[in-house]
Design a protein around this motif. Structure first.
Motif, PDB file in Angstrom:
ATOM      1  N   GLY A  77       1.053  -1.334   0.079  1.00 44.22           N
ATOM      2  CA  GLY A  77      -0.257  -0.057  -0.327  1.00 44.22           C
ATOM      3  C   GLY A  77       1.040   1.408   0.103  1.00 44.22           C
ATOM      4  O   GLY A  77       0.862   2.705  -1.047  1.00 44.22           O
TER       5      GLY A  77
ATOM      6  N   ARG B  46       1.146   4.353  -3.107  1.00 45.17           N
ATOM      7  CA  ARG B  46       0.604   5.275  -2.664  1.00 45.17           C
ATOM      8  C   ARG B  46       2.072   6.228  -2.926  1.00 45.17           C
ATOM      9  O   ARG B  46       2.061   7.394  -3.705  1.00 45.17           O
ATOM     10  CB  ARG B  46       0.357   5.558  -1.232  1.00 45.17           C
ATOM     11  CG  ARG B  46       0.027   7.229  -0.713  1.00 45.17           C
ATOM     12  CD  ARG B  46      -0.497   6.770   0.905  1.00 45.17           C
ATOM     13  NE  ARG B  46      -1.088   9.227   1.145  1.00 45.17           N
ATOM     14  CZ  ARG B  46      -1.332   9.259   1.664  1.00 45.17           C
ATOM     15  NH1 ARG B  46      -1.645   8.520   2.957  1.00 45.17           N
ATOM     16  NH2 ARG B  46      -1.405  10.821   1.587  1.00 45.17           N
ATOM     17  N   ARG B  47       2.738   5.638  -3.072  1.00 43.49           N
ATOM     18  CA  ARG B  47       4.833   5.911  -3.262  1.00 43.49           C
ATOM     19  C   ARG B  47       4.437   6.943  -4.787  1.00 43.49           C
ATOM     20  O   ARG B  47       4.763   7.853  -5.020  1.00 43.49           O
ATOM     21  CB  ARG B  47       5.653   6.130  -2.977  1.00 43.49           C
ATOM     22  CG  ARG B  47       7.236   6.297  -2.615  1.00 43.49           C
ATOM     23  CD  ARG B  47       7.865   5.635  -2.163  1.00 43.49           C
ATOM     24  NE  ARG B  47       7.673   6.026  -0.538  1.00 43.49           N
ATOM     25  CZ  ARG B  47       8.098   4.953  -0.120  1.00 43.49           C
ATOM     26  NH1 ARG B  47       9.292   3.959  -0.676  1.00 43.49           N
ATOM     27  NH2 ARG B  47       8.594   4.271   1.192  1.00 43.49           N
TER      28      ARG B  47
ATOM     29  N   ARG C  92       1.475   6.804  -6.583  1.00 44.17           N
ATOM     30  CA  ARG C  92       0.776   7.573  -7.036  1.00 44.17           C
ATOM     31  C   ARG C  92       1.552   9.202  -6.927  1.00 44.17           C
ATOM     32  O   ARG C  92       0.773  10.043  -7.682  1.00 44.17           O
ATOM     33  CB  ARG C  92      -0.190   7.577  -6.639  1.00 44.17           C
ATOM     34  CG  ARG C  92      -1.717   8.946  -6.546  1.00 44.17           C
ATOM     35  CD  ARG C  92      -2.882   7.801  -5.948  1.00 44.17           C
ATOM     36  NE  ARG C  92      -2.957   8.195  -4.420  1.00 44.17           N
ATOM     37  CZ  ARG C  92      -3.213   8.690  -3.813  1.00 44.17           C
ATOM     38  NH1 ARG C  92      -2.840  10.543  -3.833  1.00 44.17           N
ATOM     39  NH2 ARG C  92      -3.064   9.200  -2.669  1.00 44.17           N
ATOM     40  N   ASP C  93       1.804   9.338  -6.216  1.00 42.29           N
ATOM     41  CA  ASP C  93       2.385  10.983  -5.392  1.00 42.29           C
ATOM     42  C   ASP C  93       3.278  11.073  -5.682  1.00 42.29           C
ATOM     43  O   ASP C  93       2.631  12.928  -6.246  1.00 42.29           O
ATOM     44  CB  ASP C  93       2.850  10.956  -3.509  1.00 42.29           C
ATOM     45  CG  ASP C  93       1.590  10.634  -2.651  1.00 42.29           C
ATOM     46  OD1 ASP C  93       0.382  10.890  -2.763  1.00 42.29           O
ATOM     47  OD2 ASP C  93       2.090  10.076  -1.259  1.00 42.29           O
TER      48      ASP C  93
ATOM     49  N   SER D 142      -4.037  12.226  -7.753  1.00 42.48           N
ATOM     50  CA  SER D 142      -5.722  11.999  -6.571  1.00 42.48           C
ATOM     51  C   SER D 142      -5.634  10.888  -6.791  1.00 42.48           C
ATOM     52  O   SER D 142      -6.067  10.569  -7.455  1.00 42.48           O
ATOM     53  CB  SER D 142      -6.924  13.683  -6.931  1.00 42.48           C
ATOM     54  OG  SER D 142      -7.168  12.904  -7.727  1.00 42.48           O
ATOM     55  N   VAL D 143      -6.498  10.531  -5.599  1.00 39.82           N
ATOM     56  CA  VAL D 143      -6.846   9.439  -5.301  1.00 39.82           C
ATOM     57  C   VAL D 143      -8.214   8.718  -6.106  1.00 39.82           C
ATOM     58  O   VAL D 143      -7.438   7.502  -6.635  1.00 39.82           O
ATOM     59  CB  VAL D 143      -7.604   9.279  -3.702  1.00 39.82           C
ATOM     60  CG1 VAL D 143      -7.955   7.757  -3.403  1.00 39.82           C
ATOM     61  CG2 VAL D 143      -6.218   8.914  -2.351  1.00 39.82           C
TER      62      VAL D 143
ATOM     63  N   GLY E  23      -8.552   4.050  -1.506  1.00 41.16           N
ATOM     64  CA  GLY E  23      -8.004   4.468   0.098  1.00 41.16           C
ATOM     65  C   GLY E  23      -7.778   3.011   0.310  1.00 41.16           C
ATOM     66  O   GLY E  23      -6.654   3.203   1.442  1.00 41.16           O
TER      67      GLY E  23
ATOM     68  N   GLU F  49      -4.252   1.768  -0.604  1.00 45.99           N
ATOM     69  CA  GLU F  49      -3.297   1.854  -0.171  1.00 45.99           C
ATOM     70  C   GLU F  49      -3.263   1.709   1.121  1.00 45.99           C
ATOM     71  O   GLU F  49      -1.875   2.499   1.733  1.00 45.99           O
ATOM     72  CB  GLU F  49      -3.325   3.479   0.035  1.00 45.99           C
ATOM     73  CG  GLU F  49      -2.680   4.038  -1.925  1.00 45.99           C
ATOM     74  CD  GLU F  49      -3.032   5.169  -2.479  1.00 45.99           C
ATOM     75  OE1 GLU F  49      -3.003   5.557  -3.515  1.00 45.99           O
ATOM     76  OE2 GLU F  49      -3.885   5.770  -1.194  1.00 45.99           O
TER      77      GLU F  49
ATOM     78  N   TYR G 171       0.838   5.029 -13.238  1.00 41.27           N
ATOM     79  CA  TYR G 171       1.175   6.441 -12.401  1.00 41.27           C
ATOM     80  C   TYR G 171       3.110   6.630 -13.418  1.00 41.27           C
ATOM     81  O   TYR G 171       3.775   7.289 -13.346  1.00 41.27           O
ATOM     82  CB  TYR G 171       1.631   5.914 -11.379  1.00 41.27           C
ATOM     83  CG  TYR G 171       0.740   5.317 -10.263  1.00 41.27           C
ATOM     84  CD1 TYR G 171      -0.336   6.219 -10.063  1.00 41.27           C
ATOM     85  CD2 TYR G 171       0.536   4.624  -9.452  1.00 41.27           C
ATOM     86  CE1 TYR G 171      -1.479   6.044  -9.536  1.00 41.27           C
ATOM     87  CE2 TYR G 171      -0.096   4.077  -8.475  1.00 41.27           C
ATOM     88  CZ  TYR G 171      -1.869   5.393  -8.494  1.00 41.27           C
ATOM     89  OH  TYR G 171      -2.538   4.916  -8.127  1.00 41.27           O
TER      90      TYR G 171
END
Length: 296
Positions: A15, A19-20, A22-23, A28-29, A44, A47, A65
């Protein structure tokens, strides 16, 4: 299907890495979830390691991504597909979640670099040494817990054997071989065991002498660097009684890896039984071990 209440280290790491990614690309989520055909709440939960994610969704997210590192994506897929079951599953009712996560990490790593300055590393311990250690550290533990802990630590040594064992590199401070919580005979057998383990071609054992020009614990505690199939998924295990023992932040992974390399550089040359005996004489790790054995 209900949400997980207690995720494992592997599940949490998957997770975190998703998220890393995606950031890093600024999505955005909600936007990222749309690319993979997921709802924002669902992503969510993924992640946060509260629910699983199938391979197709991982690959769809990686593509969204802009992650073109196929080995990394394949490694993430493998993390998601793993059942997490192994010999350590038999100890779920006895040992902590961190202990189980450690065993799973050892079983799946490609390489392991460990630094200890008070004890012999767990996967190199003899049963007698482990028993003496637990008598001192877990003096109030029940006999059943002590017995299970000793069995568990012996089972962990499986990472050093088998068809494709992990590369194992240990730097052990000389202080660990002077500790007197074990008897002389137990320590002698433990030291002899280190020599035997060093015979394995994938095992490298170095001693850091008292006179070494290096601070023995750069981070104040022993640590282990677990090398994954891809460096982005490396993990550090820090022996600390309070905070989370597992580290995955990239900048910290770099710091710990650099610290281990420095400790290895100032340690004595590794135990190597191929070297002629007259060339040891405390010039290398085996020479120091021989001195300790015969001086005791």
């Amino acid at each position: 299907m209900g949400l997980r209440a207690n995720a494992t280290l592997r599940q949490r790491r998957l997770g975190i890495e998703l998220r890393r990614l995606r950031d890093a690309c600024g999505l955005s989520v909600a936007d990222a979830a749309g690319f993979a055909g997921l709802g924002a709440p669902h992503l969510g939960h993924i992640e946060a390691a509260r629910t699983a994610i199938p391979e197709a969704k991982i690959r769809a997210l990686a593509d969204a991504y802009g992650c073109r590192k196929e080995p990394l994506v394949d490694a993430l897929v493998a993390m998601g597909a793993s059942t997490g079951r192994g010999w350590w599953s038999d100890y779920r009712k006895v040992l902590s979640a961190d202990a189980l996560d450690l065993a799973e990490l050892e079983a799946s790593c490609a390489g392991c670099k460990t630094f200890q300055w008070l004890y012999v590393p767990g996967v190199l311990q003899t049963p007698e040494y482990t028993r003496a250690l637990f008598r001192g550290v877990e003096s109030e533990a029940s006999p059943q817990t002590v017995r299970a802990s000793i069995e568990y630590r012996q089972h962990r040594q499986r990472m050093l054997v088998g068809g494709s064992p992990a590369a194992f590199h240990a730097v052990i401070h000389e202080a660990a071989l002077h500790m007197q919580f074990v008897g002389v005979d137990v320590m002698r057998r433990q030291v002899e065991h280190l020599v035997e383990m060093a015979r394995l071609p994938h095992v490298r054992i170095e001693l850091l002498p008292f006179k070494a020009a290096a601070y023995p614990a750069p981070f104040g505690a022993p640590f282990v660097v677990f090398e994954a199939a891809v460096p982005e998924l490396n993990t550090v295990y820090v022996e600390h009684p309070i905070s989370s023992p597992f580290v995955s932040a990239q900048e910290q992974l770099v710091q710990f890896s650099a610290a281990f390399d420095h400790l290895s550089a100032v340690a004595l040359p590794p135990i190597d039984l191929r070297v002629e005996p007259e060339f040891h004489v405390r010039k290398d790790s085996l020479g120091l071990i021989q001195h300790l054995l015969y001086a005791s």
